[in-house]
Design a protein around this motif. Structure first.
Motif, mmCIF file in Angstrom:
data_model
loop_
_atom_site.group_PDB
_atom_site.id
_atom_site.type_symbol
_atom_site.label_atom_id
_atom_site.label_comp_id
_atom_site.label_asym_id
_atom_site.label_seq_id
_atom_site.Cartn_x
_atom_site.Cartn_y
_atom_site.Cartn_z
ATOM 1 N N SER A 1 13.522 -18.166 37.433
ATOM 2 C CA SER A 1 12.098 -18.007 37.766
ATOM 3 C C SER A 1 11.778 -18.658 39.104
ATOM 4 C CB SER A 1 11.197 -18.654 36.706
ATOM 5 O OG SER A 1 11.389 -18.054 35.476
ATOM 6 N N GLU B 1 8.609 -17.103 40.609
ATOM 7 C CA GLU B 1 7.670 -17.050 39.471
ATOM 8 C C GLU B 1 7.505 -18.441 38.883
ATOM 9 O OE1 GLU B 1 9.512 -14.281 36.840
ATOM 10 O OE2 GLU B 1 9.052 -12.567 38.149
ATOM 11 N N ASP B 2 6.401 -18.624 38.126
ATOM 12 C CA ASP B 2 6.217 -19.906 37.427
ATOM 13 C C ASP B 2 7.136 -19.950 36.219
ATOM 14 O OD1 ASP B 2 4.329 -20.893 39.102
ATOM 15 O OD2 ASP B 2 2.622 -20.106 37.949
#
Ligand code: FAD
Ligand code: GLY
Length: 374
Positions: free
Chosen positions: A353, A358-359
């Motif tokens: 991630s 991305e978180d």
């Protein structure tokens, strides 16, 4: 110099590097993995016992327990997707774990079960009779046990094989015998690696070199007090007769016993802070055998199959090191110490991630490599 380009370079072919490589390759990243040994997966990942034990190993509530629980929750899907991708069954066993005691006053174990229940976990103190009903070959001297139905086990050698197969199937290039790898840095960011007369350019490099993560050139780990060190664990295996003699993972202060489906009983482990030595010692084996026979006396008659030792990667504050360093593009995924098999799926999700921007699904600030430079 021969030049190659790729999206992500991973250094280290243990379960951590392999699982990150698989996850990224499945997200359409081009990945090259470098392993110093002749084969991937031959160090701690091969040596481990494979217990998935957030609860049995917990010191108390906190970020580490939360991370371990999040990873355990991923394991069923992780195991079944590996089987679909490779045909290899990693033998996830869900019979649970017993923590027997010989103490006349089992109060400390009751307290252990209490705080876990208050934290919303399944943990129960059970009397000796009930413990022996569940596991009839336990010593008649035990006075009770904590029962942890959700602490499972996996065959970590099968897991390692499955991850290698999955990584190849996903199109990752694995380069073995990659000793003396050099990391290339330009200004404020990593730009790739050099091995011999070949250079791989990539905007992202992941240091997943386990106990050796801090042994590489200083700039690679980017930890001012580069402090991942090896903690030796000696292990042995007995041939259970009959092969179903035990079903649960059994843990005492002296030893843990992990019964495999094929009748191997894995027994561990010493915890020794003595450098990169992987010798198996008479004292280590004697202590483990004494601990095992004390809790299951019948084991004294069982054939001894194998002894071995491996090195657990321990960070100075005992937490894993997960995330981007203060050098752009350089990530660390190490320091998993006693829980690296358990933490494999969540580590792969977190690092993948972060790399694709991305978180992560869980909070990761406490595990950042940047905590060492604060
Ligand atoms: P490793 O498996 O050690 O892999 C690191 C890889 O990096 C190695 O293959 C190494 O050769 C390679 N490498 C090193 N330097 C370089 C370099 N410069 N260039 C290229 N490659 C390099 N965890 C659990 O969850 N449950 C358990 O029951 C359990 N039991 C354990 C029992 C023992 C005895 C031991 C030793 C460990 C145990 N662990 C357990 C911990 C777990 O095994 C580790 O945390 C985990 O395997 C770490 O994985 P890794 O990929 O980071 O390291
Ligand atoms: N988690 C078991 C060990 O490290 O020995």
């Amino acid at each position: 110099m021969k030049l190659h380009t790729t999206d992500v370079i991973i250094i280290g072919g243990g379960v951590i590097g392999l699982a990150i490589a698989r996850k990224l390759a499945q997200a359409n990243q081009k990945v090259a993995l470098f392993e110093r040994n002749a084969q991937p997966g031959g160090e701690a990942s091969w040596a481990a016992a494979g217990m998935l034990a957030p609860q049995a190993e917990a010191a108390g509530p906190g970020v580490m327990l939360d991370l371990c629980l999040a990873s355990r929750a991923l394991y069923r899907n992780f195991a079944s997707s590996l089987q679909q991708e490779t045909g290899i069954d990693v033998e996830l066993r869900t019979e649970g774990t017993l923590l027997p005691t010989f103490a006349e006053n089992p109060e400390p174990l009751r307290k252990f079960a209490d705080w876990q229940q208050k934290a919303g976990l399944r943990a129960e103190f059970i009397a000796a009779e009930e413990t022996r009903r569940r596991e009839p070959h336990l010593s008649e001297r035990i006075t009770g046990a904590v029962w942890l139905p959700d602490d499972w086990q996996v065959d970590n050698r099968r897991l390692t094989r499955a991850l290698i197969a999955a990584v190849y199937a996903a199109g990752v290039e694995i380069h073995c015998n990659a000793a003396n790898l050099k990391v290339c840095i330009e200004r404020d960011r990593v730009t790739g690696v050099e091995v011999g007369l070949e250079r791989w350019s990539a905007p992202v490099v992941v240091n997943a070199a386990g106990s050796w993560a801090a042994q590489m050139p200083r700039e690679l780990l980017r930890l001012p007090q580069a402090s991942v060190r090896p903690i030796r664990g000696q292990m042995l295996a007995l041939d259970m007769q009959p092969p179903t003699l035990l079903r649960h993972v059994i843990r005492t202060e002296q030893a843990y016993l992990v019964p495999r489906r094929d009748g191997r009983l894995v027994i561990g482990a010493t915890v020794e802070d003595g450098g990169y030595e992987k010798t198996v010692t008479a004292g280590g084996v004697a202590a483990l055998l004494n601990g095992a026979i004390e809790v299951v006396p019948r084991l004294a008659q069982m054939p001894l199959l194998e002894t071995w030792a491996g090195l657990r990667p321990l960070a100075e504050d005992q937490l894993p090191i997960l995330g981007e360093t203060d050098l752009k593009g350089l990530f660390c995924a190490t320091g998993h110490y006693r829980n690296g098999i358990l933490l494999t799926p969540i580590t792969a999700e977190i690092i993948a991630s972060l790399i694709v921007g991305e978180d992560p699904a869980v909070p990761v600030a406490s595990f950042s490599p940047r905590r060492f430079s604060a």
